[in-house]
Design a protein around this motif. Structure first.
Motif, PDB file in Angstrom:
ATOM      1  N   ALA A 121       0.825  -1.214   0.000  1.00  0.00           N
ATOM      2  CA  ALA A 121       0.000   0.000   0.000  1.00  0.00           C
ATOM      3  C   ALA A 121       0.860   1.265   0.000  1.00  0.00           C
ATOM      4  O   ALA A 121       0.453   2.296  -0.547  1.00  0.00           O
ATOM      5  N   ALA A 122       2.053   1.180   0.570  1.00  0.00           N
ATOM      6  CA  ALA A 122       2.964   2.329   0.622  1.00  0.00           C
ATOM      7  C   ALA A 122       3.945   2.331  -0.552  1.00  0.00           C
ATOM      8  O   ALA A 122       4.803   3.209  -0.633  1.00  0.00           O
ATOM      9  N   GLY A 123       3.839   1.358  -1.445  1.00  0.00           N
ATOM     10  CA  GLY A 123       4.735   1.284  -2.591  1.00  0.00           C
ATOM     11  C   GLY A 123       6.171   0.986  -2.223  1.00  0.00           C
ATOM     12  O   GLY A 123       7.106   1.420  -2.894  1.00  0.00           O
ATOM     13  N   VAL A 124       6.360   0.210  -1.160  1.00  0.00           N
ATOM     14  CA  VAL A 124       7.703  -0.072  -0.643  1.00  0.00           C
ATOM     15  C   VAL A 124       8.281  -1.327  -1.291  1.00  0.00           C
ATOM     16  O   VAL A 124       7.660  -2.392  -1.271  1.00  0.00           O
ATOM     17  N   GLY A 125       9.502  -1.175  -1.832  1.00  0.00           N
ATOM     18  CA  GLY A 125      10.253  -2.292  -2.382  1.00  0.00           C
ATOM     19  C   GLY A 125      11.620  -2.445  -1.746  1.00  0.00           C
ATOM     20  O   GLY A 125      12.345  -3.375  -2.058  1.00  0.00           O
ATOM     21  N   HIS A 126      11.970  -1.508  -0.857  1.00  0.00           N
ATOM     22  CA  HIS A 126      13.277  -1.538  -0.177  1.00  0.00           C
ATOM     23  C   HIS A 126      13.049  -1.393   1.320  1.00  0.00           C
ATOM     24  O   HIS A 126      12.382  -0.461   1.765  1.00  0.00           O
ATOM     25  N   LEU A 127      13.605  -2.332   2.091  1.00  0.00           N
ATOM     26  CA  LEU A 127      13.488  -2.292   3.542  1.00  0.00           C
ATOM     27  C   LEU A 127      14.828  -1.993   4.186  1.00  0.00           C
ATOM     28  O   LEU A 127      15.848  -2.584   3.819  1.00  0.00           O
TER      29      LEU A 127
END
Length: 184
Positions: free
Chosen positions: A100-106
């Protein structure tokens, strides 16, 4: 270079920095202070901070030990993911929160290095995420009386092997907290 299409954003993941988990953890105060500084840096850069909180038979939900340490206050708008397994993705809504937040990097911090941190960084990586482990922002307890290496060795080994982890289309990295910029 995540394999997750249309997910260019980064999130700070704070895993299990709970009173009962880190009460006697290796360099507890320094690690918690480092995580607090990263939380502030992420918030200043409008980078999502995602909190993960573990519960099981030995860590009862709602107990004092289950609570996050007082030095790390979560904001109401920041996602909180409840988990019962080492991998923060297993049986949780973490994937939906990140999608939902468009996160691909943690950017990963927390406890314990040889349990939930390792499980989660591997779990994220196989799910297509780029994963940066913050070298000085994770800790563990001393399990050497059961044959494990000392906490400093566990942390050093995890930092060592993660920097050389690889897979097609994904990046694994290890960095010191002072080098984390969140694009600022």
């Amino acid at each position: 270079m995540t394999t997750l299409q249309e997910r260019p954003h980064t999130a700070l993941l704070v895993i299990d920095v709970q009173q009962g988990v880190v009460a006697s953890a290796h360099e507890r105060d320094a690690v918690v202070a480092t995580i607090a500084a990263l939380v502030d840096k992420a918030r200043a850069a409008d980078v999502p901070v995602v909190w993960v909180q573990h519960s099981d038979e030995g860590l009862k939900q709602g107990s004092d030990d289950w609570q996050y340490v007082s030095e790390l206050p979560r904001r109401d708008a920041e996602p909180l993911v409840h988990k019962n397994h080492g991998d923060s993705f297993e049986g949780t809504d973490l994937e939906q929160v990140l999608a939902a937040a468009g996160v691909g990097h943690l950017v990963v911090t927390g406890a314990e290095t040889d349990a939930c941190i390792r499980s989660t960084i591997h779990g994220a990586f196989v799910r297509g995420y780029d994963v940066t482990l913050v070298a000085d922002a994770h800790t563990t307890n001393d399990n050497s009386k059961w044959g494990a290496p000392t906490p400093d060795q566990v942390i050093a080994h995890t930092n060592l092997y993660w920097q050389y982890h690889s897979a097609p289309g994904r990046t694994a990295a290890v960095t010191e907290a002072k080098q984390v910029t969140f694009g600022v």
